[in-house]
Write a protein that holds these residues in place. Structure first.
Motif, PDB file in Angstrom:
ATOM      1  N   ARG A 373       0.831  -1.222   0.000  1.00 40.99           N
ATOM      2  CA  ARG A 373       0.000   0.000   0.000  1.00 40.99           C
ATOM      3  C   ARG A 373       0.855   1.257   0.000  1.00 40.99           C
ATOM      4  O   ARG A 373       0.542   2.225  -0.667  1.00 40.99           O
ATOM      5  N   VAL A 374       1.921   1.243   0.786  1.00 43.36           N
ATOM      6  CA  VAL A 374       2.752   2.451   0.855  1.00 43.36           C
ATOM      7  C   VAL A 374       3.822   2.437  -0.223  1.00 43.36           C
ATOM      8  O   VAL A 374       4.674   3.318  -0.278  1.00 43.36           O
ATOM      9  N   ALA A 375       3.763   1.441  -1.107  1.00 41.36           N
ATOM     10  CA  ALA A 375       4.660   1.333  -2.265  1.00 41.36           C
ATOM     11  C   ALA A 375       6.142   1.306  -1.878  1.00 41.36           C
ATOM     12  O   ALA A 375       6.978   1.937  -2.528  1.00 41.36           O
ATOM     13  N   ALA A 376       6.437   0.566  -0.809  1.00 37.85           N
ATOM     14  CA  ALA A 376       7.839   0.464  -0.397  1.00 37.85           C
ATOM     15  C   ALA A 376       8.656  -0.232  -1.482  1.00 37.85           C
ATOM     16  O   ALA A 376       8.170  -1.141  -2.157  1.00 37.85           O
ATOM     17  N   ARG A 377       9.888   0.206  -1.626  1.00 34.62           N
ATOM     18  CA  ARG A 377      10.757  -0.367  -2.674  1.00 34.62           C
ATOM     19  C   ARG A 377      11.272  -1.753  -2.259  1.00 34.62           C
ATOM     20  O   ARG A 377      11.307  -2.679  -3.041  1.00 34.62           O
ATOM     21  N   PHE A 378      11.666  -1.862  -0.990  1.00 36.75           N
ATOM     22  CA  PHE A 378      12.162  -3.131  -0.464  1.00 36.75           C
ATOM     23  C   PHE A 378      11.397  -3.497   0.804  1.00 36.75           C
ATOM     24  O   PHE A 378      10.826  -2.621   1.460  1.00 36.75           O
ATOM     25  N   ALA A 379      11.425  -4.783   1.158  1.00 39.78           N
ATOM     26  CA  ALA A 379      10.914  -5.208   2.461  1.00 39.78           C
ATOM     27  C   ALA A 379      11.972  -6.084   3.118  1.00 39.78           C
ATOM     28  O   ALA A 379      12.752  -6.762   2.429  1.00 39.78           O
ATOM     29  N   LEU A 380      11.994  -6.048   4.447  1.00 38.94           N
ATOM     30  CA  LEU A 380      12.972  -6.858   5.183  1.00 38.94           C
ATOM     31  C   LEU A 380      12.253  -7.484   6.378  1.00 38.94           C
ATOM     32  O   LEU A 380      11.673  -6.763   7.199  1.00 38.94           O
ATOM     33  N   VAL A 381      12.265  -8.804   6.440  1.00 36.93           N
ATOM     34  CA  VAL A 381      11.603  -9.501   7.541  1.00 36.93           C
ATOM     35  C   VAL A 381      12.627  -9.762   8.642  1.00 36.93           C
ATOM     36  O   VAL A 381      13.718 -10.272   8.379  1.00 36.93           O
ATOM     37  N   LEU A 382      12.272  -9.382   9.857  1.00 41.42           N
ATOM     38  CA  LEU A 382      13.148  -9.654  11.001  1.00 41.42           C
ATOM     39  C   LEU A 382      12.407 -10.482  12.051  1.00 41.42           C
ATOM     40  O   LEU A 382      11.302 -10.120  12.469  1.00 41.42           O
ATOM     41  N   GLY A 383      13.019 -11.600  12.441  1.00 43.82           N
ATOM     42  CA  GLY A 383      12.500 -12.414  13.538  1.00 43.82           C
ATOM     43  C   GLY A 383      13.678 -12.765  14.433  1.00 43.82           C
ATOM     44  O   GLY A 383      14.800 -12.282  14.206  1.00 43.82           O
ATOM     45  N   SER A 384      13.454 -13.642  15.419  1.00 38.72           N
ATOM     46  CA  SER A 384      14.552 -13.926  16.354  1.00 38.72           C
ATOM     47  C   SER A 384      15.770 -14.512  15.627  1.00 38.72           C
ATOM     48  O   SER A 384      16.915 -14.198  15.964  1.00 38.72           O
ATOM     49  N   ALA A 385      15.551 -15.306  14.559  1.00 36.57           N
ATOM     50  CA  ALA A 385      16.684 -15.906  13.834  1.00 36.57           C
ATOM     51  C   ALA A 385      17.538 -14.826  13.174  1.00 36.57           C
ATOM     52  O   ALA A 385      18.773 -14.831  13.289  1.00 36.57           O
ATOM     53  N   GLU A 386      16.878 -13.870  12.509  1.00 33.57           N
ATOM     54  CA  GLU A 386      17.619 -12.803  11.820  1.00 33.57           C
ATOM     55  C   GLU A 386      18.350 -11.926  12.832  1.00 33.57           C
ATOM     56  O   GLU A 386      19.487 -11.511  12.611  1.00 33.57           O
ATOM     57  N   VAL A 387      17.653 -11.655  13.956  1.00 30.76           N
ATOM     58  CA  VAL A 387      18.275 -10.807  14.979  1.00 30.76           C
ATOM     59  C   VAL A 387      19.541 -11.504  15.501  1.00 30.76           C
ATOM     60  O   VAL A 387      20.605 -10.885  15.611  1.00 30.76           O
ATOM     61  N   ALA A 388      19.439 -12.823  15.773  1.00 31.15           N
ATOM     62  CA  ALA A 388      20.595 -13.570  16.291  1.00 31.15           C
ATOM     63  C   ALA A 388      21.720 -13.611  15.261  1.00 31.15           C
ATOM     64  O   ALA A 388      22.900 -13.429  15.599  1.00 31.15           O
ATOM     65  N   ALA A 389      21.380 -13.789  13.989  1.00 33.75           N
ATOM     66  CA  ALA A 389      22.418 -13.908  12.951  1.00 33.75           C
ATOM     67  C   ALA A 389      22.973 -12.543  12.532  1.00 33.75           C
ATOM     68  O   ALA A 389      24.029 -12.465  11.892  1.00 33.75           O
ATOM     69  N   GLY A 390      22.223 -11.461  12.866  1.00 32.30           N
ATOM     70  CA  GLY A 390      22.677 -10.124  12.443  1.00 32.30           C
ATOM     71  C   GLY A 390      22.528  -9.939  10.947  1.00 32.30           C
ATOM     72  O   GLY A 390      23.151  -9.069  10.354  1.00 32.30           O
ATOM     73  N   GLU A 391      21.700 -10.742  10.313  1.00 29.53           N
ATOM     74  CA  GLU A 391      21.428 -10.526   8.886  1.00 29.53           C
ATOM     75  C   GLU A 391      20.038 -11.037   8.491  1.00 29.53           C
ATOM     76  O   GLU A 391      19.417 -11.822   9.213  1.00 29.53           O
TER      77      GLU A 391
END
Ligand code: HAM
Length: 419
Positions: A373-391
């Motif tokens: 809806r807000v026409a974002a160019r990119f999206a990035l999903v963050l969950g506990s795994a991404e937070v722990a891996a730092g990526e």
């Protein structure tokens, strides 16, 4: 639910989806006006009503029929400004700006006229205008007219420039007497409005749009043929200046403006894209006006453009509305992710990256829907795994491609990806 309250007739909301167009034309105006040495002035939307009866003219439609006037609790009679020139001059005089020599000012803002609303004509509308004080020479007229043309052509807008001279107090009175006599002789062939104006404001009769009046008025005496020498010399010099600057114009001997203050140069930019309300911008010289409003004798020339009308033309041209969209939308996969996106969004914004998130959290699909809806160019999903891996995985919302990214240094990565 209680009964809803709507906006006042003829006064429009400008919602976020449309505002980008206005920001574009305003930003360009600021840029172009600065190139020509104009500086911004902001004056109140409410002024003493007397400013307009004296400045714009008691007999004009604007003052006699269209002005919003009210009593300020038994004190002054005040008016919502119907135009910007009189208020700008009041400020120019009140602050003694004339001591600083010639000045070039511009303004933008709402004006109010109680007209019958139709396409391109509203009761609250917005003008972008300029006033240049202290220079009587025709080179200024040519420069200013060329500036309007420059601004409009940068927007890809094609207009017709109509130019006339409305004379000055030396040559106009004799002409007006002849015109009045000529019109009185033909009163039977003219509409009721024309007959009324013959007595009050005969020049305005020339502007009548009623089809049966048009052929009669074609042969009316022309002020252009009756200019005094100084007015003639001035008009010729404005034309020569425009020719030298490569600005095309039509001499329009019947161009009269709806305000009484003009002398010599009068001009209008019109567009076929607008229908009946074809004037996009209009202006002219008003060499006696500063004095009429209580200042020292100071020549001046200005114009104002109707922003709604310019926006309508841009729409008719199919010019896209510039949109500002988030570079990245941060999606939270779980509770750890929700905390991380809040912090990361703050870091990104501090680094100058436009980003957004769905503060409701919840289902991924709903968050992605919001990202679309807000026409974002990119999206990035963050969950506990991404937070722990730092990526995490940066998803391009158009191509759907995913690229691994380190969270540290994300701002720099995004800026690079955006170019
Ligand atoms: P004006 O011709 O009355 O001149 O208005 C300038 C422009 O404002 C018009 O060309 C039109 O685009 C827009 N405009 C006027 N009335 C409406 C309306 N009801 N709805 C939408 N747009 C409208 C002046 O106001 C002078 N003060 C211009 C000037 C500045 N002359 C010297 N300096």
């Amino acid at each position: 639910m209680s009964a809803k309250i709507n906006a006042v007739k003829g006064m429009n909301d400008l919602l976020p989806g449309a505002v980008g167009r206005w920001q574009e034309l305003e930003a360009l105006a600021r840029e172009v006006f600065a190139l020509y040495g104009y500086r911004e002035v902001r004056t109140p939307v409410v002024e003493p009503a007397a400013l307009y009866s004296r400045g714009v003219g008691e007999q004009t439609d604007i003052v006699s029929k269209e002005m919003y006037v009210f009593e300020d609790k038994g004190e002054d009679r005040l008016a919502l400004r119907p135009e910007g020139t009189a208020g700008t001059i009041r400020a120019f005089i009140e602050h003694g700006a004339f001591v600083d020599g010639p000045q070039k000012w511009f303004y933008m803002g709402p004006m109010f006229r109680r007209e019958r609303p139709q396409k391109g004509r509203y009761r609250q509308f917005h003008q972008i205008g300029v006033e240049a004080f202290g220079i009587a020479e025709p080179a200024l007229d040519a420069e200013q007219i060329a500036m309007v043309e420059d601004w409009l052509s940068r927007l890809g807008v094609k207009t017709t420039l109509k130019l006339n001279s409305v004379g000055d107090p030396a040559c106009r009175p004799a002409y007006l007497a002849d015109l009045t006599a000529w019109l009185t002789e033909r009163a039977g062939q003219l509409c009721a409005d024309c007959r009324e104006r013959t007595a009050k404001n005969p020049l305005r009769v020339l502007d009548c749009k009623v089809p049966t009046c048009q052929p009669v008025l074609q042969s009316a005496p022309r002020l252009l043929d009756r200019l005094c020498d100084p007015c003639r010399v001035h008009f010729d010099a404005v034309r020569a200046g425009l020719d030298a600057l490569g600005v095309a114009y039509l001499v329009e001997p019947r161009l009269v403006r709806g305000l009484d203050y003009y002398v010599r140069t009068a001009y209008e930019f019109t567009s076929d894209a607008l229908g009946a309300q074809s004037a996009v911008a209009g202006g002219g010289r008003y060499d006696g006006l500063v004095e009429t409003l209580g200042g020292p004798p100071t020549p001046g020339i200005g114009f104002a453009l109707g922003a709604e009308r310019l926006a309508l033309i841009l729409e008719a041209l199919g010019r896209p509305i510039p949109v500002r969209r988030p570079l990245v939308f941060l999606v939270a996969a779980d509770e750890a992710g929700a905390a991380a996106v809040l912090k990361l969004s703050s870091d990104l914004r501090k680094a100058g990256v436009a980003c957004d998130l769905d503060a409701r959290g919840g289902k991924l699909a709903r968050q992605f829907k919001q990202a679309e809806r807000v026409a974002a160019r990119f999206a990035l999903v963050l969950g506990s795994a991404e937070v722990a891996a730092g990526e995490g995985k940066l998803k391009d919302m158009t191509t759907r491609q995913e690229t691994p990214v380190k969270l540290a240094g994300l701002a720099a990565h995004l800026r690079e990806a955006a170019t």
